[in-house]
Design an enzyme around this catalytic site. Structure first.
Site, PDB file in Angstrom:
ATOM      1  N   GLY A  13     -41.301 -57.745   3.251  1.00  0.00           N
ATOM      2  CA  GLY A  13     -41.232 -59.143   3.653  1.00  0.00           C
ATOM      3  C   GLY A  13     -40.068 -59.923   3.057  1.00  0.00           C
ATOM      4  O   GLY A  13     -39.436 -60.728   3.750  1.00  0.00           O
ATOM      5  N   ASN A  14     -39.749 -59.655   1.774  1.00  0.00           N
ATOM      6  CA  ASN A  14     -38.700 -60.462   1.136  1.00  0.00           C
ATOM      7  C   ASN A  14     -37.298 -60.138   1.670  1.00  0.00           C
ATOM      8  O   ASN A  14     -36.363 -60.889   1.430  1.00  0.00           O
ATOM      9  CB  ASN A  14     -38.754 -60.315  -0.392  1.00  0.00           C
ATOM     10  CG  ASN A  14     -38.483 -58.902  -0.839  1.00  0.00           C
ATOM     11  OD1 ASN A  14     -38.754 -57.944  -0.106  1.00  0.00           O
ATOM     12  ND2 ASN A  14     -37.938 -58.750  -2.026  1.00  0.00           N
ATOM     13  N   LYS A 130     -57.153 -56.501   8.945  1.00  0.00           N
ATOM     14  CA  LYS A 130     -55.857 -57.075   8.604  1.00  0.00           C
ATOM     15  C   LYS A 130     -55.725 -58.474   9.187  1.00  0.00           C
ATOM     16  O   LYS A 130     -55.708 -58.665  10.400  1.00  0.00           O
ATOM     17  CB  LYS A 130     -54.757 -56.163   9.145  1.00  0.00           C
ATOM     18  CG  LYS A 130     -53.382 -56.685   8.889  1.00  0.00           C
ATOM     19  CD  LYS A 130     -52.423 -55.639   8.381  1.00  0.00           C
ATOM     20  CE  LYS A 130     -51.056 -56.242   8.151  1.00  0.00           C
ATOM     21  NZ  LYS A 130     -50.795 -56.629   6.796  1.00  0.00           N
ATOM     22  N   LYS A 214     -46.381 -50.823   8.088  1.00  0.00           N
ATOM     23  CA  LYS A 214     -44.988 -50.364   8.179  1.00  0.00           C
ATOM     24  C   LYS A 214     -44.660 -49.284   7.136  1.00  0.00           C
ATOM     25  O   LYS A 214     -43.762 -48.461   7.355  1.00  0.00           O
ATOM     26  CB  LYS A 214     -43.996 -51.534   8.070  1.00  0.00           C
ATOM     27  CG  LYS A 214     -43.958 -52.223   6.712  1.00  0.00           C
ATOM     28  CD  LYS A 214     -42.700 -51.946   5.949  1.00  0.00           C
ATOM     29  CE  LYS A 214     -42.623 -52.607   4.599  1.00  0.00           C
ATOM     30  NZ  LYS A 214     -43.766 -53.048   3.871  1.00  0.00           N
ATOM     31  N   LYS A 276     -48.032 -48.466   0.009  1.00  0.00           N
ATOM     32  CA  LYS A 276     -46.695 -47.979  -0.384  1.00  0.00           C
ATOM     33  C   LYS A 276     -46.814 -46.699  -1.197  1.00  0.00           C
ATOM     34  O   LYS A 276     -46.091 -45.729  -0.961  1.00  0.00           O
ATOM     35  CB  LYS A 276     -45.949 -49.038  -1.202  1.00  0.00           C
ATOM     36  CG  LYS A 276     -45.626 -50.284  -0.398  1.00  0.00           C
ATOM     37  CD  LYS A 276     -44.846 -51.276  -1.225  1.00  0.00           C
ATOM     38  CE  LYS A 276     -45.054 -52.678  -0.707  1.00  0.00           C
ATOM     39  NZ  LYS A 276     -44.980 -52.813   0.764  1.00  0.00           N
TER      40      LYS A 276
HETATM   41  P1  ADP Z   1     -44.009 -56.012   1.274  1.00  0.00           P
HETATM   42  O1  ADP Z   1     -43.770 -57.248   2.065  1.00  0.00           O
HETATM   43  O2  ADP Z   1     -42.742 -55.461   0.702  1.00  0.00           O
HETATM   44  O3  ADP Z   1     -44.839 -54.973   2.004  1.00  0.00           O
HETATM   45  P2  ADP Z   1     -46.337 -56.610  -0.399  1.00  0.00           P
HETATM   46  O4  ADP Z   1     -46.523 -57.995  -0.891  1.00  0.00           O
HETATM   47  O5  ADP Z   1     -47.203 -56.097   0.700  1.00  0.00           O
HETATM   48  O6  ADP Z   1     -44.794 -56.468  -0.036  1.00  0.00           O
HETATM   49  O7  ADP Z   1     -46.486 -55.589  -1.630  1.00  0.00           O
HETATM   50  C1  ADP Z   1     -45.724 -55.702  -2.828  1.00  0.00           C
HETATM   51  C2  ADP Z   1     -46.513 -56.420  -3.920  1.00  0.00           C
HETATM   52  O8  ADP Z   1     -47.564 -55.597  -4.430  1.00  0.00           O
HETATM   53  C3  ADP Z   1     -45.742 -56.725  -5.173  1.00  0.00           C
HETATM   54  O9  ADP Z   1     -44.932 -57.864  -5.019  1.00  0.00           O
HETATM   55  C4  ADP Z   1     -46.850 -56.930  -6.229  1.00  0.00           C
HETATM   56  O10 ADP Z   1     -47.183 -58.291  -6.339  1.00  0.00           O
HETATM   57  C5  ADP Z   1     -48.046 -56.202  -5.633  1.00  0.00           C
HETATM   58  N1  ADP Z   1     -48.638 -55.151  -6.472  1.00  0.00           N
HETATM   59  C6  ADP Z   1     -49.963 -54.842  -6.435  1.00  0.00           C
HETATM   60  N2  ADP Z   1     -50.250 -53.846  -7.282  1.00  0.00           N
HETATM   61  C7  ADP Z   1     -49.092 -53.483  -7.883  1.00  0.00           C
HETATM   62  C8  ADP Z   1     -48.733 -52.489  -8.861  1.00  0.00           C
HETATM   63  N3  ADP Z   1     -49.641 -51.670  -9.369  1.00  0.00           N
HETATM   64  N4  ADP Z   1     -47.435 -52.404  -9.255  1.00  0.00           N
HETATM   65  C9  ADP Z   1     -46.511 -53.226  -8.730  1.00  0.00           C
HETATM   66  N5  ADP Z   1     -46.780 -54.191  -7.806  1.00  0.00           N
HETATM   67  C10 ADP Z   1     -48.053 -54.322  -7.364  1.00  0.00           C
HETATM   68 MG    MG Z   2     -46.904 -55.208   2.697  1.00  0.00          MG
END
Ligand code: ADP
Ligand code: MG
Length: 314
Positions: A13-14, A130, A214, A276
């Site tokens: 997202g970022n 979702k 994704k 992820k």
């Molecule tokens: P994206 O838009 O890249 O898919 P998400 O917000 O869905 O991003 O996922 C990334 C976020 O997951 C990070 O910014 C963090 O806040 C969160 N997160 C949750 N658990 C963890 C972890 N164990 N280690 C690192 N980040 C984590």
């Molecule tokens: Mg995400």
């Protein structure tokens, strides 16, 4: 000359921002990071998320039904297709410009509108989870359930939101074309927003009311293209154990076995870091020599050089 390392990048997202002007600015920074990798000697394929964008398109299409009674509601699969085209347009323009600014004139950039097949019997269809689109009142939620057959859920006191299924990707329909383009040296953007979800009905592909994660779609794309790396770019430089707690511990290298154990111990939040880590594990386990990386967009070059990020291997 040694073979170029093939990398599939999954943009979070970022990398794209939340509004039209934000996306316009964000893609310029994103394009720099991607062209850095190309200058590093990598062959790059770009996949990306679409959370805010598909929500925006979906809301706009609902507004249209209020303005004009003749307009039926737009299926979610069509909203995903619109978001792929919109994001692809901004990204491919920014990438083209960044390549030209660095004197690279022989890499054509193109977006592939991508359909991804899901299994109509995927258990995810039985429990939509979702949330997408904006928060609405209980009254509006009832109206949307009746008029559009949406599944609406109350979300922790903040209001009601539509929830959709998030089934697993099974097959990338346009993979043959993507492979041809990548093999001829094009910079391809594919599987945007996890791909347009479809199910197969004989020769017909039917749009599904779902969104595909994704991270999982990018993993499938990386496997199908026999990539060397899957790089998931997100809002953290590394993955942590005990994330956000005093005993937080950032991970440099994780084996598939260790990752399985950390998942069991509940270190990764479902809906954000868990998919992820699952995608990274799946890719690393799929063939010896395949590596997955989770890091920050700005750190992608350093991560490819082995300087940062969390690396997943067999
Ligand atoms: P994206 O838009 O890249 O898919 P998400 O917000 O869905 O991003 O996922 C990334 C976020 O997951 C990070 O910014 C963090 O806040 C969160 N997160 C949750 N658990 C963890 C972890 N164990 N280690 C690192 N980040 C984590
Ligand atoms: Mg995400």
């Amino acid at each position: 000359m040694s073979k170029k390392r093939r990398i599939v990048i999954a943009l979070g997202g970022n990398a794209l921002g939340n509004t039209l002007p934000e996306q316009m600015t964000a893609v310029k920074i994103t394009a720099k990071a991607i062209v850095d990798l190309i200058e590093e000697g990598c062959e790059v394929v770009v996949a990306h998320g679409n959370g805010p964008q598909v929500g925006m398109v979906n809301n706009a299409m609902i507004a249209l039904t209020h303005e004009d009674e003749q307009q039926p509601n737009t299926p979610l699969s069509v909203c995903v297709a619109m978001s792929q085209a919109y994001i692809g347009y901004d990204l491919q323009n920014a990438l083209r410009e960044e390549l030209l600014n660095r004197g690279i004139t022989d890499i054509p950039v193109a977006t592939m509108i991508t359909q991804v097949r899901v299994d109509e019997n995927d258990p995810a269809f039985l429990s939509p989870s979702k949330p997408i689109g904006k928060f609405v009142t209980a009254e509006q939620a009832k109206m949307m359930e009746e008029n559009f057959h949406y599944v609406m859920k109350e979300d922790s006191g903040r209001g009601w939101r539509r929830v959709v299924a998030s089934p697993k990707p099974v097959e990338i329909i346009e993979i043959g074309t993507i492979r041809t383009m990548v093999s001829s040296g094009d910079l391809v953007i594919a599987c945007g927003g996890g791909g347009i979800p479809v199910t197969r009905q004989g020769n017909h592909l039917k749009g599904a009311s779902a969104v595909i994660d994704k991270d999982f779609a990018s993993c499938l794309l990386a496997k199908e293209l026999d990539a060397d790396y899957l790089i998931i770019l997100t809002a953290v430089e590394k993955v942590a154990l005990n994330f956000g707690k005093p005993e937080e511990q950032w991970l440099d290298e994780v084996s598939v076995k260790e990752a399985e154990q950390y998942i069991q111990e509940g270190h990764f939040a479902p809906g954000s870091m868990l998919p992820k880590v699952e995608a990274a594990m799946d890719f690393a386990a799929s063939k010896p020599g395949r590596t997955a990386l989770i890091t920050l967009l700005e750190k992608s070059r350093d991560a490819v050089q082995g300087k940062t990020g969390t690396t997943f291997h067999l």
